[in-house]
Design a protein around this motif. Structure first.
Motif, PDB file in Angstrom:
ATOM      1  N   ARG A 259      93.427   9.859  46.122  1.00  0.00           N
ATOM      2  CA  ARG A 259      92.333  10.807  45.916  1.00  0.00           C
ATOM      3  C   ARG A 259      92.849  12.241  45.921  1.00  0.00           C
ATOM      4  N   GLU A 260      93.807  12.520  46.791  1.00  0.00           N
ATOM      5  CA  GLU A 260      94.397  13.857  46.844  1.00  0.00           C
ATOM      6  C   GLU A 260      95.048  14.205  45.507  1.00  0.00           C
ATOM      7  N   ALA A 261      95.809  13.255  44.954  1.00  0.00           N
ATOM      8  CA  ALA A 261      96.476  13.497  43.665  1.00  0.00           C
ATOM      9  C   ALA A 261      95.465  13.642  42.534  1.00  0.00           C
ATOM     10  N   VAL A 262      94.455  12.775  42.541  1.00  0.00           N
ATOM     11  CA  VAL A 262      93.431  12.807  41.479  1.00  0.00           C
ATOM     12  C   VAL A 262      92.667  14.129  41.509  1.00  0.00           C
ATOM     13  N   THR A 263      92.229  14.538  42.684  1.00  0.00           N
ATOM     14  CA  THR A 263      91.418  15.758  42.769  1.00  0.00           C
ATOM     15  C   THR A 263      92.255  17.006  42.504  1.00  0.00           C
ATOM     16  N   THR A 264      93.533  16.977  42.883  1.00  0.00           N
ATOM     17  CA  THR A 264      94.403  18.112  42.576  1.00  0.00           C
ATOM     18  C   THR A 264      94.568  18.263  41.067  1.00  0.00           C
ATOM     19  N   SER A 265      94.807  17.149  40.375  1.00  0.00           N
ATOM     20  CA  SER A 265      94.952  17.206  38.916  1.00  0.00           C
ATOM     21  C   SER A 265      93.632  17.592  38.257  1.00  0.00           C
ATOM     22  N   LEU A 266      92.538  17.033  38.743  1.00  0.00           N
ATOM     23  CA  LEU A 266      91.234  17.351  38.160  1.00  0.00           C
ATOM     24  C   LEU A 266      90.890  18.826  38.326  1.00  0.00           C
ATOM     25  N   SER A 267      91.216  19.393  39.471  1.00  0.00           N
ATOM     26  CA  SER A 267      90.875  20.812  39.682  1.00  0.00           C
ATOM     27  C   SER A 267      91.591  21.690  38.673  1.00  0.00           C
ATOM     28  N   ALA A 268      92.830  21.312  38.315  1.00  0.00           N
ATOM     29  CA  ALA A 268      93.571  22.076  37.311  1.00  0.00           C
ATOM     30  C   ALA A 268      92.961  21.884  35.925  1.00  0.00           C
ATOM     31  N   LEU A 269      92.582  20.657  35.595  1.00  0.00           N
ATOM     32  CA  LEU A 269      92.034  20.376  34.269  1.00  0.00           C
ATOM     33  C   LEU A 269      90.637  20.977  34.087  1.00  0.00           C
ATOM     34  N   LEU A 270      89.842  20.967  35.150  1.00  0.00           N
ATOM     35  CA  LEU A 270      88.488  21.505  35.048  1.00  0.00           C
ATOM     36  C   LEU A 270      88.484  23.022  34.903  1.00  0.00           C
ATOM     37  N   ALA A 271      89.570  23.653  35.311  1.00  0.00           N
ATOM     38  CA  ALA A 271      89.669  25.106  35.129  1.00  0.00           C
ATOM     39  C   ALA A 271      89.621  25.462  33.644  1.00  0.00           C
TER      40      ALA A 271
ATOM     41  N   LYS B 145      88.399  22.053  46.217  1.00  0.00           N
ATOM     42  CA  LYS B 145      89.618  22.567  45.583  1.00  0.00           C
ATOM     43  C   LYS B 145      89.310  23.541  44.453  1.00  0.00           C
ATOM     44  N   THR B 146      88.265  23.278  43.695  1.00  0.00           N
ATOM     45  CA  THR B 146      87.958  24.148  42.564  1.00  0.00           C
ATOM     46  C   THR B 146      87.289  25.441  43.015  1.00  0.00           C
ATOM     47  N   ARG B 147      86.360  25.311  43.990  1.00  0.00           N
ATOM     48  CA  ARG B 147      85.609  26.461  44.512  1.00  0.00           C
ATOM     49  C   ARG B 147      84.996  27.302  43.383  1.00  0.00           C
ATOM     50  N   LYS B 148      84.534  26.601  42.366  1.00  0.00           N
ATOM     51  CA  LYS B 148      83.867  27.290  41.267  1.00  0.00           C
ATOM     52  C   LYS B 148      82.405  27.584  41.617  1.00  0.00           C
TER      53      LYS B 148
ATOM     54  N   LEU C 187      91.373  14.326  31.430  1.00  0.00           N
ATOM     55  CA  LEU C 187      90.287  14.661  32.357  1.00  0.00           C
ATOM     56  C   LEU C 187      89.369  13.468  32.580  1.00  0.00           C
ATOM     57  N   GLU C 188      88.948  12.820  31.510  1.00  0.00           N
ATOM     58  CA  GLU C 188      88.032  11.689  31.626  1.00  0.00           C
ATOM     59  C   GLU C 188      88.691  10.515  32.346  1.00  0.00           C
ATOM     60  N   ALA C 189      89.971  10.291  32.075  1.00  0.00           N
ATOM     61  CA  ALA C 189      90.675   9.192  32.744  1.00  0.00           C
ATOM     62  C   ALA C 189      90.685   9.399  34.258  1.00  0.00           C
ATOM     63  N   LEU C 190      90.908  10.622  34.691  1.00  0.00           N
ATOM     64  CA  LEU C 190      90.939  10.921  36.125  1.00  0.00           C
ATOM     65  C   LEU C 190      89.557  10.833  36.749  1.00  0.00           C
TER      66      LEU C 190
ATOM     67  N   GLY D 248      97.720  15.301  35.245  1.00  0.00           N
ATOM     68  CA  GLY D 248      97.361  16.689  35.498  1.00  0.00           C
ATOM     69  C   GLY D 248      98.163  17.680  34.661  1.00  0.00           C
ATOM     70  N   ARG D 249      99.288  17.235  34.122  1.00  0.00           N
ATOM     71  CA  ARG D 249     100.101  18.111  33.265  1.00  0.00           C
ATOM     72  C   ARG D 249      99.601  18.124  31.822  1.00  0.00           C
TER      73      ARG D 249
END
Length: 366
Positions: A118-130, A159-162, A103-106, A95-96
């Protein structure tokens, strides 16, 4: 030259020492040093060492020292490590690295039944998808097939709420699997939109008690008169846990009216009487030894107190509030939680400016 020898000695200890504590300590020191020259050795530790804690430390070094593309490739391979702690740390590290490769790896491991991972994956993904709206748009175009993937997507959308996330989640409310429906409700709850009440209203009659409980929580999070009326209806649900969630939801919206509802609907219902007892004590409307003892002997009432008065919040209030009544209330809630045996807490209470709090502390210690 001395630094090089020192680093080599640390790596040797990590590889060869028979003392796990010494190996961990050596790796912790390595994380503080520039280790690019020794990356091959550290990669070997990351991939093959039997001690999960060392593999985690090695990942941190690789992430900080290797070229970004090499670091992402190496850390991505650890997303399938047998240790949950290693997998979770790998997701956090990726996520860093705000790159399409990370992004693709996650996204490849979003289909998991491990909640913490899943919590860690989705938290990192929400940051990357931004940073990648196009990729997010593609995710919205199709509902995944597997149950775990759907749940992962629900968590991610919450998490993203986009834009578009809400419509995606509303579709998941129709899924045949109750766990997917419950996850979609939990994600939609984060939007706190009153227009979602009509969906949650319908789900209060869902055949799954888990979905009904999630819907009650979501309704309470939205708040307002309409939400209060819906939660009031659910205190008569056939399932005890749903009734508990509805009672707590009512208390969070309006504790006084919640008591009236529970008393009106709770005639002959022991659990509703317990919830009312817990709310009265948690809000300070009932105090004294008899009330405290009644709650202490009532597991359901204690559950309500624990949720309405979280221990960390009570500790903070007791330690720092200038308001005597708030400190006293916090001390009582902590005592109810079993913290009366906490010697530090009691010692502080014995020194409190309030004579009433000092007296209660004497009773708790004695």
């Amino acid at each position: 030259e001395n630094e090089r020898e020192f680093t080599q000695d640390l790596i040797r200890k990590v590889k060869e020492s028979h003392d796990p504590a010494e190996r961990v300590k050596a790796m912790e020191i390595l994380t503080l040093l520039p280790a690019g020259e020794f990356l091959t050795s550290i990669l070997g530790i990351m991939k093959r060492d039997p001690l999960a804690e060392l593999r985690v430390h090695a990942m941190e070094i690789v992430s900080a020292s290797a070229r970004e593309d090499e670091a992402i490739s190496a850390v991505s391979s650890m997303l399938v490590d047998p240790s949950p702690a290693v997998r979770t740390k790998a997701a956090e590290i990726l996520g860093r690295h705000r790159t399409p490769q990370a992004l693709e790896a996650l996204l490849h491991v979003l289909d998991t039944s491990d909640r913490k991972f899943r919590e860690a994956v989705t938290t990192s993904l929400s940051a990357l998808l931004a940073d990648n709206p196009d990729r997010f748009g593609l995710l919205l175009h199709s509902i995944p097939e597997s149950k775990t993937r759907k749940i992962g997507m629900a968590w991610l959308m919450g998490k993203t709420r986009k834009q578009g996330s809400m419509a995606f989640l509303v579709k998941l409310l129709e899924d045949p699997d109750p766990e997917v429906r419950a996850s979609a409700v939990g994600a939609l709850a984060k939007f706190k939109r009153k227009r979602l009440l009509s969906h949650f209203d319908r789900l209060l009659y869902d055949p799954s008690e888990r979905v009904r409980a999630a819907s009650v929580n979501a309704i309470a999070a939205i708040g307002g008169g309409a939400a209060f009326a819906l939660c009031a209806r659910s205190v008569e649900d056939i399932d005890e846990f749903v009734r508990q969630r509805a009672s707590i939801g009512l208390a969070k919206m309006d504790s006084v009216q919640a008591i009236l509802v529970l008393r009106d609907k709770g005639t002959g219902s022991n659990d509703l009487e317990s919830y009312a007892r817990g709310i009265l004590f948690a809000t300070g409307a009932a105090a004294g030894d008899s009330s405290a003892q009644a709650v202490r002997n009532d597991p359901l009432a204690r559950t309500v107190v624990a949720e309405l008065c979280p221990e960390e919040e009570m500790r903070a209030a007791f330690r720092s509030s200038p308001d005597r009544k708030k400190r006293l209330h916090a001390f009582r809630m902590l005592a109810m939680a079993g913290s009366e045996s906490d010697s530090e807490l009691v010692a502080l209470a014995l020194k409190d400016p309030s004579a009433e709090i000092r007296e209660e502390a004497h009773q708790a210690s004695g």
